[in-house]
Each structure stands twice: as C-alpha cells, then as structure tokens.
Design a protein around this motif. Structure first.
Motif, PDB file in Angstrom:
ATOM      1  N   GLN A 172      45.015  44.504  45.413  1.00  0.00           N
ATOM      2  CA  GLN A 172      45.473  43.911  44.362  1.00  0.00           C
ATOM      3  C   GLN A 172      46.641  42.954  44.072  1.00  0.00           C
ATOM      4  O   GLN A 172      46.490  41.500  43.486  1.00  0.00           O
ATOM      5  N   ARG A 173      47.790  43.609  44.589  1.00  0.00           N
ATOM      6  CA  ARG A 173      48.956  41.977  44.615  1.00  0.00           C
ATOM      7  C   ARG A 173      49.175  41.088  44.686  1.00  0.00           C
ATOM      8  O   ARG A 173      50.263  40.597  43.878  1.00  0.00           O
ATOM      9  N   VAL A 228      43.178  48.580  46.213  1.00  0.00           N
ATOM     10  CA  VAL A 228      44.266  49.034  45.475  1.00  0.00           C
ATOM     11  C   VAL A 228      45.389  48.126  45.804  1.00  0.00           C
ATOM     12  O   VAL A 228      45.751  47.024  44.976  1.00  0.00           O
ATOM     13  N   ARG A 281      43.735  38.173  38.712  1.00  0.00           N
ATOM     14  CA  ARG A 281      42.937  39.159  38.276  1.00  0.00           C
ATOM     15  C   ARG A 281      41.709  38.922  38.198  1.00  0.00           C
ATOM     16  O   ARG A 281      40.625  39.810  38.064  1.00  0.00           O
ATOM     17  N   VAL A 294      40.132  39.898  41.327  1.00  0.00           N
ATOM     18  CA  VAL A 294      40.339  41.515  41.148  1.00  0.00           C
ATOM     19  C   VAL A 294      38.831  42.245  40.563  1.00  0.00           C
ATOM     20  O   VAL A 294      38.020  43.116  40.983  1.00  0.00           O
ATOM     21  N   GLN A 332      41.227  48.975  37.652  1.00  0.00           N
ATOM     22  CA  GLN A 332      41.191  47.526  37.139  1.00  0.00           C
ATOM     23  C   GLN A 332      39.484  47.824  36.141  1.00  0.00           C
ATOM     24  O   GLN A 332      39.261  48.942  36.672  1.00  0.00           O
ATOM     25  N   THR A 363      36.385  40.889  42.764  1.00  0.00           N
ATOM     26  CA  THR A 363      35.640  41.941  43.945  1.00  0.00           C
ATOM     27  C   THR A 363      35.053  43.657  43.963  1.00  0.00           C
ATOM     28  O   THR A 363      34.171  44.380  43.650  1.00  0.00           O
ATOM     29  N   ALA A 364      35.879  44.084  41.813  1.00  0.00           N
ATOM     30  CA  ALA A 364      35.820  45.534  41.567  1.00  0.00           C
ATOM     31  C   ALA A 364      33.941  45.484  41.519  1.00  0.00           C
ATOM     32  O   ALA A 364      32.929  46.702  41.633  1.00  0.00           O
TER      33      ALA A 364
END
Ligand SMILES: NC(=O)c1ccc[n+]([C@@H]2O[C@H](COP(=O)([O-])OP(=O)(O)OC[C@H]3O[C@@H](n4cnc5c(N)ncnc54)[C@H](OP(=O)(O)O)[C@@H]3O)[C@@H](O)[C@H]2O)c1
Length: 261
Positions: free
Chosen positions: A237-238, A234, A242, A245, A143, A248-249
C-alpha cells in the motif's frame, strides 16, 4: 494464579486460542454467548480440572458486559495477565442493505466492548507492571473495503487503539499487539453472508493465526501478520495511490450475494 481471558472463545480463532493455551497448561476465563459450547470445550480440554477454566457467558453487545466480566474475575480473585480480544463479527453487502440493528451491535461488540475490557483490566496490569493484550483485527482494517464498510472500519479502530496503547503502555511492562489476518476458515463468513471462495485470496487455518500471535507477542510486535501474503498486501500500500488501494481491496474481497453463486 494468573489467568488468560479469551473473548470469542466458543468457535473459530478464539476456540483455537483456547486449545493452544490448554496445551500450554494456562488457566483461562472463556467469554462468549454460547454457554453450552464453552462447557463442551472445557469438558474436552480440562476433564480433570487442569488447567483451571472458568466460563463467563456474556453478550458483548451489552454495554455493561466489560464491567460484568471484570467483576466476575474480581469476585473470584482471578488475576488476568493476558487478554485475547477475539470476539467479533462482520456484514458483507452494500451498506444500504445492512440491517440497522446490526450496525450498533457490530460497533458495540467489535469496538466498545473490546475497548471497555482493556479499560477495566489495564489499571491492575499497570499496578503489577505486567500484562499482555492480543487484539484480533484484520487486514481489512488497513483501508476501507467496499461492501465490508462497517466491518473494515471497526477493524481500523482496533488497529489504531492497539497502536496507541502499544506506545503508551510499553514502558509500564505491558505488551499490546494487533493481529491482522486475511481469510481464515471459520463460521465468520456464514454469519457475515460472505463467500471467501469467490476471492482470489487463499483461506488459512485458525492455528496459523494463533501461532503467529503467540510468536508476535513474545517479540511485542505491533502488527502481526499471520501469513507473508497478509504482510505483503499491507506493505505494498505504501507504493500505491489510495484510490488503487481501495479498488484492489474491493476486488480481493468481493461481495457475492447468494443469487450470484
Ligand atoms: N475468519 C476470518 O476470515 C477472519 C479474518 C480476519 C479477522 N477475523 C476476526 O477474528 C475474530 C474471530 O472470528 P472467527 O473467524 O473466529 O469467527 P467465528 O467463528 O464466528 O467466532 C466469533 C466469536 O465471537 C463470539 N461473539 C460474536 N458475537 C458475540 C457477542 N455478541 N458476545 C459475545 N461473543 C460474541 C462468538 O461466540 P458466540 O456466538 O458463542 O457468542 C465466537 O466465539 C473476529 O474478531 C474476526 O473479525 C476473522
């Protein structure tokens, strides 16, 4: 005689690959800019010339370097059966503050040279119906990561290229895997101006990456996650939008300027 070609062999994860392959008595060609570091490592690991280790000091920021590395091996009749593409570097900070010279250099080292090395060696592997390629990516490649923008993009490139080649070459006797570590204790973060101690994520040892890579290569696993947490981050993430995601990253890989420390 078959050889393992390792880029980024002078320090960190690449150096740990060299140590592990020396323990397995594999003959190697080591690539990095620091010739003196490669010489020291060779003297330490192969004092009697076994395993056979060649030093190919090249700057992967040079667009001609993949060709030069290939020629180095051909001229010496070194049959490369395993490539470990490990050389790479990052920049942590706001995109607008990134030195412009580093932008081109990072794409060249992390992506163009990696792709070029594979392109030069893969026809010989196809002809022999035998070959293995370990590409060192990162969980940051799954991502976009704020304040690690270009680095994360270069690691996405490696994942996508590895996925395509994994599929394209699997029936030709060639394994291609993408190794995706989280934080590893190396000099990487100093060069990137990043402070992993400010992250909630744990920092692992380079040997964790090397052990997982070799295990993953045996099973020809497309993505190799050195720790369960790398896999989980990872996998989850599903189930997330988005936007969550990306938040969070950015939260887990916070950029701290030296002034914040
Ligand atoms: N450390 C982490 O937390 C982490 C996490 C995920 C993925 N990774 C990836 O793991 C790989 C290895 O990084 P590391 O953590 O081991 O960092 P490192 O200790 O800084 O090692 C980087 C290696 O790349 C080589 N290199 C850098 N620029 C080069 C150039 N222009 N030409 C030739 N070689 C060059 C360096 O050699 P010279 O300086 O001698 O040229 C060194 O051997 C990188 O691809 C990185 O993106 C690291």
């Amino acid at each position: 005689m078959s050889y393992t070609l390792i880029t980024g062999a002078s320090t960190g994860i690449g150096k740990e690959f060299v140590r592990e392959f020396a323990r397995r008595n594999s003959d190697m060609i080591l690539v990095a800019r620091s010739q003196s570091k490669l010489q020291e490592l060779t003297a330490e690991l192969s004092p009697s010339g076994v395993p056979d280790i060649y030093i190919c000091a090249e700057d992967l920021a040079d667009p001609q370097s993949p060709r030069k590395i290939y020629d180095f091996c051909r001229e010496r009749e070194l049959r490369v059966e395993l490539i470990v593409n490990c050389a790479g570097f990052g920049f942590a900070g706001e995109y607008g503050t990134m030195p412009i010279e580093e932008l081109q250099e990072m794409i060249q080292v992390n992506n163009c040279s990696l792709a070029g090395i594979i392109r030069h060696f893969v026809p010989d592997m196809i002809e022999r119906k035998k070959g293995e390629i370990i590409n060192v990516s990162s969980i940051s490649g799954f991502q976009g990561v704020a304040c690690l923008a270009l680095y994360a993009a270069t690691k996405s490139f490696i994942i996508t290229l590895s996925e395509a080649l994994h599929e394209e070459l699997k029936d030709k006797g060639i394994k291609v895997i993408a190794v995706c570590p989280g934080y590893i204790e190396t000099g990487f973060h100093t060069r990137a101006r990043q402070y992993p101690e400010h992250s909630l994520l744990p920092v692992s040892n380079p040997s964790v990456v090397v052990k997982a890579s070799i295990k993953g290569l045996l099973k020809n696993k497309l993505h190799v996650f050195p720790t369960f947490l790398d896999f989980l981050l990872v996998f989850l993430q599903r189930f997330l939008p988005r936007a969550a995601v990306l938040k969070t990253a950015a939260f887990l890989a916070p950029f701290k300027s030296q002034g914040d420390m």
